[in-house]
Write a protein that holds these residues in place. Structure first.
Motif, short mmCIF file in Angstrom:
data_model
loop_
_atom_site.label_atom_id
_atom_site.label_comp_id
_atom_site.label_asym_id
_atom_site.label_seq_id
_atom_site.Cartn_x
_atom_site.Cartn_y
_atom_site.Cartn_z
N ARG A 133 53.31 113.55 41.71
CA ARG A 133 54.59 113.89 41.08
C ARG A 133 55.11 112.75 40.22
O ARG A 133 55.87 112.98 39.27
CB ARG A 133 55.62 114.24 42.16
CG ARG A 133 55.28 115.52 42.91
CD ARG A 133 56.36 115.88 43.89
NE ARG A 133 56.09 117.16 44.53
CZ ARG A 133 56.95 117.80 45.32
NH1 ARG A 133 58.13 117.25 45.57
NH2 ARG A 133 56.64 118.95 45.86
N ILE A 134 54.73 111.53 40.56
CA ILE A 134 55.13 110.38 39.75
C ILE A 134 54.16 110.16 38.60
O ILE A 134 54.56 109.97 37.44
CB ILE A 134 55.22 109.11 40.62
CG1 ILE A 134 56.32 109.26 41.68
CG2 ILE A 134 55.46 107.87 39.76
CD1 ILE A 134 56.33 108.16 42.72
N LEU A 135 52.86 110.20 38.88
CA LEU A 135 51.87 109.84 37.86
C LEU A 135 51.65 110.91 36.81
O LEU A 135 51.43 110.59 35.63
CB LEU A 135 50.53 109.51 38.53
CG LEU A 135 50.51 108.32 39.50
CD1 LEU A 135 49.08 108.02 39.93
CD2 LEU A 135 51.15 107.09 38.89
N ASN A 136 51.69 112.19 37.19
CA ASN A 136 51.43 113.24 36.21
C ASN A 136 52.40 113.23 35.03
O ASN A 136 51.96 113.33 33.88
CB ASN A 136 51.43 114.62 36.90
CG ASN A 136 50.06 115.00 37.42
OD1 ASN A 136 49.06 114.88 36.72
ND2 ASN A 136 50.00 115.47 38.66
N PRO A 137 53.73 113.11 35.25
CA PRO A 137 54.63 113.04 34.10
C PRO A 137 54.38 111.84 33.19
O PRO A 137 54.56 111.93 31.97
CB PRO A 137 56.02 112.96 34.75
CG PRO A 137 55.86 113.62 36.07
CD PRO A 137 54.49 113.22 36.52
N ILE A 138 53.97 110.71 33.78
CA ILE A 138 53.66 109.54 32.95
C ILE A 138 52.44 109.84 32.07
O ILE A 138 52.45 109.58 30.86
CB ILE A 138 53.39 108.31 33.84
CG1 ILE A 138 54.62 107.98 34.69
CG2 ILE A 138 53.00 107.10 32.98
CD1 ILE A 138 54.37 106.92 35.75
N ASN B 147 62.67 106.26 40.29
CA ASN B 147 64.10 106.52 40.44
C ASN B 147 64.93 105.85 39.35
O ASN B 147 66.09 106.22 39.13
CB ASN B 147 64.59 106.04 41.81
CG ASN B 147 64.15 106.96 42.94
OD1 ASN B 147 63.92 108.14 42.71
ND2 ASN B 147 64.00 106.41 44.14
N ARG B 148 64.36 104.85 38.68
CA ARG B 148 65.09 104.11 37.65
C ARG B 148 64.66 104.52 36.23
O ARG B 148 65.00 103.83 35.26
CB ARG B 148 64.87 102.61 37.84
CG ARG B 148 65.41 102.09 39.16
CD ARG B 148 65.00 100.63 39.39
NE ARG B 148 65.53 100.13 40.65
CZ ARG B 148 66.68 99.49 40.79
NH1 ARG B 148 67.44 99.30 39.72
NH2 ARG B 148 67.09 99.06 41.95
N ILE B 149 63.94 105.61 36.10
CA ILE B 149 63.38 105.99 34.81
C ILE B 149 64.45 106.18 33.73
O ILE B 149 64.23 105.85 32.56
CB ILE B 149 62.52 107.27 34.95
CG1 ILE B 149 61.76 107.58 33.65
CG2 ILE B 149 63.37 108.46 35.37
CD1 ILE B 149 60.70 106.58 33.31
N SER C 78 62.14 115.79 35.56
CA SER C 78 62.30 115.01 36.78
C SER C 78 60.93 114.74 37.40
O SER C 78 59.91 115.29 36.96
CB SER C 78 63.17 115.77 37.80
OG SER C 78 62.47 116.87 38.33
N PHE C 79 60.93 113.90 38.43
CA PHE C 79 59.69 113.61 39.17
C PHE C 79 59.58 114.46 40.43
O PHE C 79 58.89 114.08 41.38
CB PHE C 79 59.66 112.13 39.57
CG PHE C 79 59.38 111.20 38.43
CD1 PHE C 79 58.13 111.14 37.84
CD2 PHE C 79 60.38 110.36 37.95
CE1 PHE C 79 57.87 110.26 36.80
CE2 PHE C 79 60.14 109.47 36.90
CZ PHE C 79 58.87 109.43 36.32
N ASP C 80 60.23 115.62 40.44
CA ASP C 80 60.21 116.45 41.66
C ASP C 80 59.11 117.51 41.62
O ASP C 80 59.11 118.45 42.40
CB ASP C 80 61.57 117.13 41.87
CG ASP C 80 61.93 118.10 40.75
OD1 ASP C 80 61.12 118.25 39.81
OD2 ASP C 80 63.01 118.71 40.83
N GLY C 81 58.17 117.36 40.71
CA GLY C 81 57.08 118.33 40.62
C GLY C 81 57.27 119.35 39.54
O GLY C 81 56.39 120.16 39.26
#
Length: 327
Positions: A229-234, A304-306, A322-325
């Motif tokens: 959930r964190i890496l995919n958006p990046i 959380n600080r994006i 968001s990073f919530d999937g």
């Protein structure tokens, strides 16, 4: 837990796994960059392959029903999908690290060095140390997620084995603190294999389980489902920058703010590889730091600080919410 091989072997259906059509029937249909007619053609090919496999190998009278065969083949597809969503972003971030940064310090290139006490960092690493720390962490996450179905099963066994728990405030709210010996043994095996492969860890190899940092095996499962959930958006944002650069307005914004598309990508990657692996994210070194669990804690803290990052608008332009999937 039953795997597909054992499931089919018990029903005299192992021959289906040797059929080349299995690769077609279990393939992932990815829509990115494809016209609709190509996607439709691939979907039809996948459906026809499954129908052919069922017609060839289903033998209800010998114990392999149509439903059993379909379930086995679709389970392989589910595994491919899980690995693409969860492990693939770790592999892509490793590719970005190795393609854009040198392992050894080069005064003419970007540095990943961090100093404790500066900018929220809790670790002090030279460029080479930080490179190795990030690389090993991404490799570790990839190994954990590759073995995640087994780890999830062991987590449920640990959680439901009837052994007692303690209800207490861990700093993360009221939690059931319960030992997870099965998961701990499995994680120790993964960490030991990784350590042997890379010649020793940069940072700590301590595994937190059944304590204030990771109170029980359910929390363990939840923490590692956050990696994708964190890496995919990046990864998605970096992949979209070239498309954004083709548009006149966003090209001007990228040029004025970052100096070009490649510089924009490097701005994201440099910030992530420095500050998402800096030991931050908790009130003390025991809860964060460079331990196995703390590596994910600091990455979580970065996510959380994006909204405060100078490249946040690039994420928004790429479709991030968001990073919530959800993308």
């Amino acid at each position: 837990v039953k795997n597909v091989f054992d499931f089919l072997t018990a029903r005299n259906g192992i021959d289906v796994l040797r059929d080349p059509l299995v690769a077609v029937a279990t393939s992932e249909i990815r829509s990115a960059g494809k016209p609709r007619h190509v996607i439709d053609r691939e979907l039809r090919a996948k459906e026809n392959a499954l129908k052919t496999l069922v017609a060839r190998y289903a033998r209800p009278n010998d114990g392999l029903s149509v439903d059993d065969l379909r379930m086995a083949v679709l389970s392989i597809g589910d595994s491919h999908n899980f690995l693409r969503w969860n492990r693939a972003p770790c592999d892509r971030m490793l590719e970005y690290l190795r393609a854009n940064f040198s392992r050894r310090y080069n005064p003419n290139a970007l540095s990943l060095a961090i100093v404790a006490g500066v900018g929220g960092e809790r670790l002090t690493h030279s460029h080479s140390q930080q490179y190795g720390y990030v690389e090993q962490t991404l490799q570790l996450w990839a190994s954990i997620l590759n073995d995640f179905p087994r780890l999830w099963h062991l987590s449920e066994m640990d959680l439901l084995d009837g052994s007692p728990y303690r209800l207490r405030n861990t700093g993360q709210g009221l939690q059931r603190v319960k030992a997870a010996p099965r998961v701990y043994r499995a994680m120790s095996g993964i960490v030991n294999r990784m350590s042997q492969q890379v010649g020793g860890f940069v940072g700590s190899a301590v595994i937190h389980l059944g304590d204030d940092a990771v109170p029980n095996s359910l929390i363990f499962v939840d923490k590692y489902t956050q990696v994708a959930r964190i890496l995919n958006p990046i990864c998605t944002t970096i992949e979209q920058i070239d498309e954004l650069y083709k548009k006149k307005d966003t090209q001007r914004y990228i040029d004025q703010t970052f100096g070009g598309a490649e510089q924009a990508k490097l701005a994201i990657l440099t910030d992530f590889f420095r500050h998402a692996f800096n030991g931050s994210g908790a009130d003390n070194a025991y809860m964060s730091g460079s331990c196995i669990d703390g590596r994910l804690t600091s990455c979580w803290n970065w996510a959380n600080r994006i909204a405060k990052k100078p490249f946040y608008h690039l994420f928004l332009l790429a479709g991030f919410s968001s990073f919530d999937g959800e993308w």
